[in-house]
Design an enzyme around this catalytic site. Structure first.
Site, PDB file in Angstrom:
ATOM      1  CE1 TYR A   1      47.393 -33.262  25.773  1.00  0.00           C
ATOM      2  CE2 TYR A   1      46.383 -33.437  23.872  1.00  0.00           C
ATOM      3  CZ  TYR A   1      47.300 -33.597  24.535  1.00  0.00           C
ATOM      4  OH  TYR A   1      48.252 -34.355  24.141  1.00  0.00           O
TER       5      TYR A   1
ATOM      6  CD  GLU B   1      50.849 -33.132  25.921  1.00  0.00           C
ATOM      7  OE1 GLU B   1      50.765 -34.207  25.649  1.00  0.00           O
ATOM      8  OE2 GLU B   1      51.211 -32.694  27.050  1.00  0.00           O
TER       9      GLU B   1
END
Ligand code: GDP
Ligand code: MN
Length: 380
Positions: free
Chosen positions: A101, A189
Site C-alpha cells: 500500500y 492512493e
C-alpha cells in the site's frame, strides 16, 4: 470529488507509474472485444465510487473472451451499495507475489500532507490500519521542502521492500506526490501496489479524491466528475445549490443554515422524532428554491410530516412564508406541516401563514414537539 479507478489510473500512468494494460467498456460485447485484443486472462472491474467492490463481487477473473462476456453481463447489471454499475474496466490479469500500500493524504491533525506505506496492502488494509498500527508507516511532508529521497528510503525500509525495487518505488512515491500537488488532491492512493511474479512494481488499483474547493483551478478535471455519485434526490438538490441528505426518519426538515439544520435534527431526536433528511436551503432562499426543496422532501415516501424552521437573518421570513404558501397550494401535500419562523419579518411571515390556516408554532421546541405528535398519530 472522487475519481473512478480508471480515471485515477490514466493520471498515474501519465506520471510514469506502471499500470496493467486495459480499457474501459460500457457493455459486454465491448468487454469481449477488449479481452480478445488483450489476448490473455482478464480481470473485469466494476467502476463505482464505493469501496469494497471486490467483496461485493464487482471484480471477476475471466479465462476467455466468452467468459469475459458472461461475467461482464453479470457485473453490469449489479448495484453495489446503491450504485448501479455503468462501466467496467477490463485489464490483463496480473500474477503477483505481494500486495503493498502507498498513498499521499492530507493529515488534518498536523496540517501537513502525509505519505503512508504498508507492506500489507490489499482489500483488508482498513482493518490493518485499525488493528495493527505497527504495520502502517507515515512520513509527513513539508510542503516547502517537498518529498525528500531519504523519506522515501525510510518508507521503503519500513515496509521491508527488497532493494531491487527501491528505484522504482522512488519514482512511484515521487509520482503520487506530484499528482497530489498538481491536482489539489486530498488523497492519492495505490492499493494494492503489487510486486508481480516477473518482478515489476505495478499499480493494480488507484483512488483519488480532489479538493472540491480547488476544482475551479482544474477545468480539465470537471469532465471527470461523475454526477451519479449519490442518491438521485441528492444529485438533483446539488444541481439547485441545496445540500440535501436523505435520512431514515419520517419528519421532513426544511431549514436555513447547516448549523441550524443540525441543531433542529438534534432537538427533534431529543423529543423522540426522527428526521427524514438533512436540508439546508442556504441564506436568502427564494420562493422557487423553497418549492424545489419541499418537492425533494416529499419525494421521499417515508415522510409523514414536515417541519419548517427558518431563522431570518438575511433571509426574510415574509418571503419564505410566500414561498411556502405558493408551494403548498401547488403540491397539496397529504400530511401536516408545522412552521416556525423567527427573525427578520417573522411577524409578517406568520400573519401570511395564519391567514391561510397553515399551522405555525411559537418556538422551535413547540414546533418540534408538534411535529413529533403529528407523526405519532399518522397511519402508515
Ligand atoms: P477494491 O476491492 O475495490 O479495492 O479493488 P482492487 O482493485 O484493490 O482489487 C481487490 C483485490 O483483487 C486485490 O487486492 C487483488 O488481490 C485482487 N485482484 C485485482 N486485480 C487482480 C489481478 O489482475 N490479478 C490477481 N491475481 N488479483 C487481482
Ligand atoms: Mn483497492
Amino acid at each position: 470529488m472522487r475519481l473512478h479507478e480508471y480515471q485515477t489510473k490514466q493520471i498515474i500512468s501519465k506520471y510514469g507509474i506502471e499500470i496493467p494494460r486495459g480499457e474501459i467498456a460500457v457493455n459486454s460485447n465491448a468487454v469481449k472485444q477488449i479481452a480478445e485484443e488483450i489476448g490473455s486472462e482478464v480481470v473485469i472491474k466494476a467502476q463505482v465510487l464505493v469501496g469494497g467492490r471486490g467483496k461485493a463481487g464487482g471484480i471477476r477473473l475471466a479465462k476467455s473472451p466468452e467468459e469475459a462476456h458472461e461475467l461482464a453481463t453479470e457485473i453490469i447489471s449489479m448495484v453495489i451499495e446503491g450504485f448501479p454499475v455503468k462501466k467496467v474496466l477490463v485489464e490483463e490479469a496480473i500474477n503477483f507475489d505481494d500486495e503493498l500500500y502507498v498513498g499521499v493524504a492530507t493529515d488534518r491533525n498536523c496540517s501537513l500532507p502525509v505519505m503512508i506505506g504498508s507492506g500489507q496492502g490489499g482489500i483488508d488494509i482498513e482493518e490493518t490500519v485499525l488493528s495493527s498500527t505497527e504495520k502502517v508507516f507515515r512520513v509527513h511532508i513539508d510542503p516547502l521542502l517537498g518529498l525528500r529521497e531519504y523519506q522515501i528510503r525510510s518508507l521503503a525500509l519500513s515496509i521491508d521492500l527488497p532493494r531491487e525495487y527501491w528505484n522504482t518505488f522512488s519514482k512511484i512515491a515521487n509520482g503520487i506526490w506530484n499528482i497530489y500537488l498538481d491536482h489539489d488532491a486530498l488523497l492519492v492512493e495505490i492499493n494494492p501496489l503489487v510486486i508481480t511474479s516477473d518482478r515489476r512494481l505495478l499499480a493494480l488499483d488507484g483512488k483519488m479524491n480532489i479538493d472540491d474547493s480547488a476544482l475551479f483551478r482544474h477545468p480539465e478535471l470537471a469532465d471527470l466528475q461523475d454526477l451519479d455519485k449519490g442518491k438521485p434526490a441528492e444529485i438533483e438538490a446539488k444541481k439547485h445549490g441545496l445540500s440535501y441528505i436523505k435520512m431514515e426518519g419520517n419528519i421532513g426538515c426544511l431549514v436555513n443554515g447547516a448549523g441550524l439544520a443540525m441543531a433542529t435534527m438534534d432537538i427533534l431526536e431529543f423529543f423522540g422524532g426522527k428526521a427524514s433528511n438533512f436540508l439546508d436551503i442556504g441564506g436568502g432562499a427564494s420562493a422557487e428554491e423553497i418549492t424545489f426543496a419541499l418537492r425533494i422532501i416529499i419525494s421521499d415516501p417515508n415522510v409523514e410530516a414536515i417541519l419548517i424552521n427558518i431563522f431570518g437573518g438575511i433571509t426574510r421570513c415574509d418571503e419564505v412564508a410566500k414561498g411556502i404558501l405558493t408551494t403548498l397550494r401547488e403540491i397539496k401535500p397529504i400530511f401536516p406541516v408545522v412552521v416556525r419562523l423567527a427573525g427578520t419579518n417573522a411577524k409578517e411571515g406568520l400573519a401570511i401563514l395564519n391567514e391561510e390556516k397553515i399551522e405555525t408554532a411559537k418556538s422551535l421546541v413547540a414546533a418540534v414537539k408538534r411535529a413529533v405528535e403529528l407523526t405519532k398519530g399518522a397511519a402508515k
